[in-house]
Structure formats: C-alpha cells, structure tokens
Design an enzyme around this catalytic site. Structure first.
Site, PDB file in Angstrom:
ATOM      1  N   ARG A   1      34.519  -9.609 -53.448  1.00 29.09           N
ATOM      2  CA  ARG A   1      33.286  -9.401 -53.031  1.00 29.09           C
ATOM      3  C   ARG A   1      32.971  -8.385 -51.830  1.00 29.09           C
ATOM      4  O   ARG A   1      32.108  -7.588 -51.937  1.00 29.09           O
ATOM      5  CB  ARG A   1      32.574 -10.619 -52.390  1.00 29.09           C
ATOM      6  CG  ARG A   1      32.503 -11.786 -53.541  1.00 29.09           C
ATOM      7  CD  ARG A   1      31.645 -12.898 -52.883  1.00 29.09           C
ATOM      8  NE  ARG A   1      30.501 -12.453 -52.962  1.00 29.09           N
ATOM      9  CZ  ARG A   1      29.351 -13.434 -52.388  1.00 29.09           C
ATOM     10  NH1 ARG A   1      29.740 -14.553 -52.387  1.00 29.09           N
ATOM     11  NH2 ARG A   1      28.171 -12.873 -52.217  1.00 29.09           N
TER      12      ARG A   1
ATOM     13  N   VAL B   1      26.836 -18.598 -34.940  1.00 27.92           N
ATOM     14  CA  VAL B   1      25.646 -18.122 -35.919  1.00 27.92           C
ATOM     15  C   VAL B   1      25.825 -18.997 -37.297  1.00 27.92           C
ATOM     16  O   VAL B   1      24.724 -19.225 -37.705  1.00 27.92           O
ATOM     17  CB  VAL B   1      26.232 -16.420 -36.551  1.00 27.92           C
ATOM     18  CG1 VAL B   1      25.385 -16.126 -37.482  1.00 27.92           C
ATOM     19  CG2 VAL B   1      26.291 -15.562 -35.275  1.00 27.92           C
TER      20      VAL B   1
ATOM     21  N   LYS C   1      29.376  -2.908 -47.303  1.00 22.77           N
ATOM     22  CA  LYS C   1      28.643  -3.782 -48.481  1.00 22.77           C
ATOM     23  C   LYS C   1      27.115  -4.351 -48.044  1.00 22.77           C
ATOM     24  O   LYS C   1      26.246  -4.281 -48.704  1.00 22.77           O
ATOM     25  CB  LYS C   1      29.621  -5.058 -48.603  1.00 22.77           C
ATOM     26  CG  LYS C   1      28.618  -6.166 -49.384  1.00 22.77           C
ATOM     27  CD  LYS C   1      29.889  -7.124 -49.458  1.00 22.77           C
ATOM     28  CE  LYS C   1      30.032  -8.330 -48.219  1.00 22.77           C
ATOM     29  NZ  LYS C   1      28.743  -9.175 -48.390  1.00 22.77           N
ATOM     30  N   ASN C   2      27.202  -4.531 -46.584  1.00 24.20           N
ATOM     31  CA  ASN C   2      26.084  -5.269 -46.148  1.00 24.20           C
ATOM     32  C   ASN C   2      24.908  -4.435 -45.755  1.00 24.20           C
ATOM     33  O   ASN C   2      23.905  -4.615 -45.430  1.00 24.20           O
ATOM     34  CB  ASN C   2      26.387  -6.227 -44.921  1.00 24.20           C
ATOM     35  CG  ASN C   2      27.110  -7.393 -45.334  1.00 24.20           C
ATOM     36  OD1 ASN C   2      27.309  -7.608 -46.450  1.00 24.20           O
ATOM     37  ND2 ASN C   2      27.698  -8.296 -44.509  1.00 24.20           N
TER      38      ASN C   2
ATOM     39  N   ARG D   1      22.559 -21.770 -45.357  1.00 21.55           N
ATOM     40  CA  ARG D   1      21.665 -20.433 -45.720  1.00 21.55           C
ATOM     41  C   ARG D   1      20.153 -20.580 -45.699  1.00 21.55           C
ATOM     42  O   ARG D   1      19.645 -19.993 -46.971  1.00 21.55           O
ATOM     43  CB  ARG D   1      22.622 -19.526 -46.527  1.00 21.55           C
ATOM     44  CG  ARG D   1      23.910 -19.501 -46.590  1.00 21.55           C
ATOM     45  CD  ARG D   1      24.427 -19.006 -45.407  1.00 21.55           C
ATOM     46  NE  ARG D   1      24.254 -17.377 -45.210  1.00 21.55           N
ATOM     47  CZ  ARG D   1      25.250 -16.462 -45.884  1.00 21.55           C
ATOM     48  NH1 ARG D   1      26.404 -16.876 -46.317  1.00 21.55           N
ATOM     49  NH2 ARG D   1      24.984 -15.034 -45.801  1.00 21.55           N
ATOM     50  N   PRO D   2      19.561 -21.101 -45.092  1.00 20.61           N
ATOM     51  CA  PRO D   2      18.054 -21.298 -45.562  1.00 20.61           C
ATOM     52  C   PRO D   2      17.327 -20.037 -45.312  1.00 20.61           C
ATOM     53  O   PRO D   2      17.715 -18.981 -44.833  1.00 20.61           O
ATOM     54  CB  PRO D   2      17.583 -22.226 -44.298  1.00 20.61           C
ATOM     55  CG  PRO D   2      18.424 -21.968 -43.005  1.00 20.61           C
ATOM     56  CD  PRO D   2      19.749 -21.761 -43.807  1.00 20.61           C
ATOM     57  N   ILE D   3      16.097 -19.941 -45.891  1.00 21.47           N
ATOM     58  CA  ILE D   3      15.428 -18.559 -45.775  1.00 21.47           C
ATOM     59  C   ILE D   3      13.975 -18.895 -45.220  1.00 21.47           C
ATOM     60  O   ILE D   3      12.857 -18.006 -45.551  1.00 21.47           O
ATOM     61  CB  ILE D   3      15.415 -18.154 -47.298  1.00 21.47           C
ATOM     62  CG1 ILE D   3      14.627 -19.013 -48.245  1.00 21.47           C
ATOM     63  CG2 ILE D   3      16.577 -17.418 -47.644  1.00 21.47           C
ATOM     64  CD1 ILE D   3      14.273 -18.273 -49.503  1.00 21.47           C
ATOM     65  N   ASP D   4      13.885 -20.012 -44.387  1.00 22.00           N
ATOM     66  CA  ASP D   4      12.361 -20.029 -43.986  1.00 22.00           C
ATOM     67  C   ASP D   4      11.857 -18.981 -42.879  1.00 22.00           C
ATOM     68  O   ASP D   4      10.753 -18.716 -42.991  1.00 22.00           O
ATOM     69  CB  ASP D   4      12.664 -21.285 -42.946  1.00 22.00           C
ATOM     70  CG  ASP D   4      13.598 -21.173 -41.842  1.00 22.00           C
ATOM     71  OD1 ASP D   4      14.711 -21.001 -42.275  1.00 22.00           O
ATOM     72  OD2 ASP D   4      13.210 -21.513 -40.845  1.00 22.00           O
ATOM     73  N   LEU D   5      12.572 -18.110 -42.389  1.00 20.31           N
ATOM     74  CA  LEU D   5      12.203 -16.973 -41.448  1.00 20.31           C
ATOM     75  C   LEU D   5      11.777 -15.965 -42.545  1.00 20.31           C
ATOM     76  O   LEU D   5      10.673 -15.203 -42.210  1.00 20.31           O
ATOM     77  CB  LEU D   5      13.278 -16.646 -40.773  1.00 20.31           C
ATOM     78  CG  LEU D   5      13.849 -17.691 -39.464  1.00 20.31           C
ATOM     79  CD1 LEU D   5      15.082 -17.026 -38.811  1.00 20.31           C
ATOM     80  CD2 LEU D   5      12.692 -18.036 -38.707  1.00 20.31           C
TER      81      LEU D   5
ATOM     82  N   CYS E   1      26.014 -21.721 -49.285  1.00 16.92           N
ATOM     83  CA  CYS E   1      27.398 -21.385 -49.471  1.00 16.92           C
ATOM     84  C   CYS E   1      28.332 -22.254 -48.762  1.00 16.92           C
ATOM     85  O   CYS E   1      28.067 -22.948 -47.795  1.00 16.92           O
ATOM     86  CB  CYS E   1      27.600 -19.937 -49.369  1.00 16.92           C
ATOM     87  SG  CYS E   1      27.773 -19.332 -47.876  1.00 16.92           S
TER      88      CYS E   1
ATOM     89  N   ASP F   1      31.263 -12.295 -38.790  1.00 16.48           N
ATOM     90  CA  ASP F   1      31.941 -11.692 -40.002  1.00 16.48           C
ATOM     91  C   ASP F   1      33.376 -11.228 -39.655  1.00 16.48           C
ATOM     92  O   ASP F   1      34.267 -10.804 -40.525  1.00 16.48           O
ATOM     93  CB  ASP F   1      31.487 -10.632 -40.833  1.00 16.48           C
ATOM     94  CG  ASP F   1      30.135 -10.870 -41.515  1.00 16.48           C
ATOM     95  OD1 ASP F   1      29.323  -9.959 -42.044  1.00 16.48           O
ATOM     96  OD2 ASP F   1      29.737 -12.345 -41.498  1.00 16.48           O
TER      97      ASP F   1
ATOM     98  N   ARG G   1      23.831 -14.943 -53.164  1.00 23.75           N
ATOM     99  CA  ARG G   1      22.530 -15.081 -52.555  1.00 23.75           C
ATOM    100  C   ARG G   1      21.698 -14.040 -51.861  1.00 23.75           C
ATOM    101  O   ARG G   1      20.578 -14.118 -51.475  1.00 23.75           O
ATOM    102  CB  ARG G   1      22.641 -16.230 -51.331  1.00 23.75           C
ATOM    103  CG  ARG G   1      24.019 -16.000 -50.571  1.00 23.75           C
ATOM    104  CD  ARG G   1      24.152 -17.139 -49.561  1.00 23.75           C
ATOM    105  NE  ARG G   1      22.738 -17.482 -49.231  1.00 23.75           N
ATOM    106  CZ  ARG G   1      21.968 -16.745 -48.323  1.00 23.75           C
ATOM    107  NH1 ARG G   1      22.370 -15.730 -47.916  1.00 23.75           N
ATOM    108  NH2 ARG G   1      20.858 -17.331 -48.075  1.00 23.75           N
TER     109      ARG G   1
END
Ligand code: EPZ
Length: 441
Positions: free
Chosen positions: A399, A329, A22-23, A124-128, A119, A307, A95
């Site tokens: 999912r 993590v 999936k990933n 789950r920031p996306i600054d990077l 979630c 995971d 997301r």
C-alpha cells in the site's frame, strides 16, 4: 502467499530515491473532483495499491483517469457530468477514500460514500469530518452503511477541530473552497501533505492561506479548474530508509530528502548517536556501532510522526539501554512488538506506553505484518537480525512502499520476494510483477 525473505546481518550503503508521498497524492486525487473544467496532471505519483484504488473510486464518478506507471504521471479529467456514489467494496478496501466526501458534495450538492471501516491500528472515527461539513451547511444522513451528504449551497463558517485530524482537515478544506463566503478552520493538521494539498487547490483557483499553521482561511470561489502539480516527496518512506541506515551501522544518502519534513525523527536519531549530514543532494545517515536509547512521543506534525513509530521502536530495541515510546495518536499501534518479540525483542506495553529493553540481539524469524508501517518495521528488524527472516502479509507493505525490495537490494541487503504455491514451491517475484498485478486487481 508471498513473503519477503531477508538474510542478516546487513550493513546498508549507497543512495536511495524516494517517491512522491502516498498521503499527499490520495487527497490530491480526491481534490480533482472539484475541477469542473480543464485537466489535472500530476507527476511524481507512486504506483501503489492505494493509488490504484483511489483511481478506481474516481472512475466510479465518471472521471477519466490515465496513469502512466513508468512515467509516474496521472492525468485526470473531471470536467464531464459526474455521479456521486462511492461504492462499499472500494471504500472498504481503502478507508482514505472518505476524503472524496467533501469535494463531491461541494461540487455536486450530493455524495453517498460507504462508511469507511476501522483498521488494525484503531477505530478511525470520522466525527470531526462530519461535524465540519455540517458547519458548512451540509446535511448528513447515515443509513445502510453509507453516509449521505446533501447541500443546496455550502456557506462559509468558523470551525474548530477538537483534534488536528489530517483527514478532517482535508475534507473540510476541500469543501470550503466552493462555499459561499469565508471559512476559518482552527486547530487544523499541519502535516506537509496538507500544505501540498493546499498548494494544488490554490493552483486550481482556490483561495487558501495558512496551510502548515494551526489555522486555515479559505475564501470561497465559484469554480475550480485543472492544474499541473508534482507531488511532494514521501517523508515517511524517506524516514523508513533513514532508520534502516541508522540501525544497520550504515552510510546511506536519502536523495532529495527534505530535512524540515523529518526534523523530529532526525533530532531523535542524532540524540541516539546517528550522524545526520544535510546537503543539496539530500540527507546522509551514518549509523553508529552502538545506538544510545531515547524516549519518544508521537504527536501531530510538527511532532514525531505516528507513521514512524513502528520503525523507530526497532532502533530503540537495538539501542544499548531502556527507551520508551508513547503513542498518543492511535489507540492500537503496538502490534508489531509481538512480532518483534519472535525475533528476540523484550518490551512492556501499558496502554499507549511501551518500555523497550535494549540492546536486542535480533534473530531471524517468520513474522507477519499487521499494518503498513509495522510491515516496514519488520523488514528493518530482518535486515539486522542474524539468520533468515520471512515477512508475510505483504498486502500491507504494497500500500505504501514502491519497489521496497529492489531499493534495499540496491543498498546492499540480502533480500528477495518469493511466491509460495500450495505445494510449498518458491518462485522469485519482482517488484514490477507485484505492481502490474495490483494495477489489474
Ligand atoms: C492520516 O490518517 C494518514 N493517512 C495516516 O497514515 C496517519 O497515521 C494519520 O493521518 C496521522 O498522521 C492518510 O493520509 C491516507 P487522523 P487519518 O484523522 O487522516 C482521530 C499510514 O501509515 N480522529 O489525523 O485517518 C483518529 O481516531 C497511515 O500512511 C477522530 O477521533 O488520521 C486518530 O486517533 C496510517 N475523529 C487521530 O484522530 C475524526 O473525525 C488521527 O487521525 C478523525 C480522526
């Protein structure tokens, strides 16, 4: 409402097939945006709800998708005139669709993607992601819950990631393939799914070296074309069945499992007394009568995967002694422990550190999933619990796990999936019914 119903105690035996990852398939689907000519054909694609959602996101951009769920193949044609807006209702559903941002702005010079929510497991920031894209010359505006990215021409840059974020590595790597000049990204994610994505991009004509190491070098090219690719096996699905075999005193062959992709898990299981036999057919797991405790810390690859954390805590709780789990993590990934407590588990959580008091004589109970991997952990606990366990909130499960009930049944488990109507009447639901309903959702 649907529930998975398990009657324990089960001892698993036989062999299980593992799907494509999936990933890996989600970012690979996003990468097809970059192919301005030709068709991309993917096989070994798992029919999962997340894949159906990503397909819908791509179709929003006027990309043509054909998904043959029986053959598990997808063909993607992104050679037409594309649009560049990813709608809120789809991004909020998944997301991971944020990784369309880099490819969109690299191909079209514009992208408007709804802010992905957090979630259960973290903010789950996306600054990077955004910092890296800005280094490539992308202008980022955030307004009305959207991220708007514009760029006349992306240019190469030297980028250092504060944290080896999987998503940020994917977004920046994909955008850099069409930048003018060379890009070096350091402290990148090294997961096998990153390597698979880089392999696809190179098949499309990109020039990427270093995938799987902590730094990527990307030579920008003018355009990319479609390609054929078979998605790498899902090491987390494989690991889930490995743990289920290990805790159930089982004897299971995980077919075609790639030992190198699960070394941290397999070395921990061996430390706990599990027999791990690697052969050309895959990895056979033979679970002992009694598991020894073990201390685990999750880390970016090649460390122990976050995971697999929830599933591993079931093995640690079953083990004869005290184990610890340090989740480095994500900031909130122990919610499954409260549910396992209903089944007799005892533990102590201090911040990101859990002390797990085994051995646990798991008892069946009604439990509910809080995220994808927590759902898997609750099923594994149900397999070895005395009596009946009912797991609800299966939307998380669907999912990331294809045909989970049939696969465990195939391994000898007393397991089924039921739908309960308002009057409390139960009807059996097959895995294929679930998938066909999801694909139409
Ligand atoms: C991917 O999520 C996976 N999802 C996750 O799998 C997996 O747990 C995670 O990588 C780590 O391996 C997909 O591939 C679709 P990250 P991603 O960016 O990319 C922080 C599952 O169960 N961070 O590596 O979102 C972040 O808050 C899912 O299949 C920033 O601070 O993970 C987190 O604490 C769950 N800023 C840590 O890094 C950023 O800009 C790891 O996140 C990005 C991330």
């Amino acid at each position: 409402m649907e529930q998975i119903v398990i009657n324990g105690v089960n001892q698993l035996s036989g062999e299980v097939e593992i799907e494509g990852a999936k990933n890996a398939v989600l970012p690979i689907l996003a990468s097809t945006i970059l192919a301005s000519s030709g068709i991309t054909t993917l096989d070994n694609v798992p029919p999962l709800s997340d894949v159906f959602i990503m397909n819908k996101v791509l179709e929003e951009f006027n990309i043509k998708i054909e998904f043959n769920q029986v053959q598990k193949t997808i063909s993607v044609d992104a050679s037409g005139e594309l649009t560049s807006i990813a709608p809120k209702e789809l991004v909020e559903k998944m997301r991971a669709s944020i990784v369309v941002l880099g490819p969109l702005v690299a191909r079209l010079g514009h992208a408007k993607v709804a802010m992905p929510g957090g979630c259960a497991i973290g903010s789950r920031p996306i600054d990077l992601h955004l910092k890296g894209l800005e280094k490539l010359g992308v202008k980022i505006d955030q307004h009305d819950g959207f991220i708007e990215a514009t760029a006349d021409q992306l240019h190469g840059a030297d980028i250092y990631l504060d944290f080896p974020s999987v998503g940020a590595t994917q977004n920046i790597m994909m955008a850099a393939t069409l930048a003018k000049g060379n890009t070096v990204i350091e402290n990148v994610a090294r997961e096998p799914e990153i390597v698979d994505l880089a392999n696809v991009l190179n098949k499309m004509g990109a020039k990427i070296t270093g995938a799987g190491t902590d730094s990527l070098k990307i030579k920008g090219v003018d355009q990319l074309h479609g390609c054929d690719h078979s998605v790498v096996q899902d090491r987390i699905e494989a690991g889930t069945y490995m743990i289920a075999a290990a805790v159930s005193n089982g004897n299971v062959l995980i077919k075609d499992a790639i030992y190198e992709h699960n070394r941290p898990l397999l070395s921990k299981l061996a430390e706990m007394g599990v027999k791990v036999n690697v052969s050309d057919d895959g990895v056979r797991i033979i679970g002992p009568k009694v598991l020894a405790p073990a201390d685990v810390q999750t880390l970016p690859h090649p460390g122990f995967p976050t995971d697999m954390q929830a599933q591993m805590t079931v093995a640690q709780l079953k083990a004869d002694g005290i184990s610890t789990m340090n989740e480095t993590v994500f900031e909130n990934r122990f919610m499954h422990l409260d549910e396992l407590n209903k089944m007799g588990a005892s533990y102590k959580v201090e911040g990101n550190f859990a002390t797990l008091m085994g051995p646990t004589d798991f008892q069946g109970a009604e439990v509910s999933a809080t995220d994808l991997r927590a759902a898997a952990a609750l099923v594994i606990a149900g397999l070895i619990a005395k009596g009946e366990t009912r797991v609800s909130h299966l939307e998380y499960m669907d999912r990331g796990y294809y045909h989970l009930v049939s696969k465990f049944k195939q391994l000898g488990a007393n397991i089924k999936r039921v739908r309960i109507d308002a009057a409390g009447r139960e009807t059996l639901v097959t895995d294929d019914q679930v998938i066909s309903e999801e694909s139409l959702a």
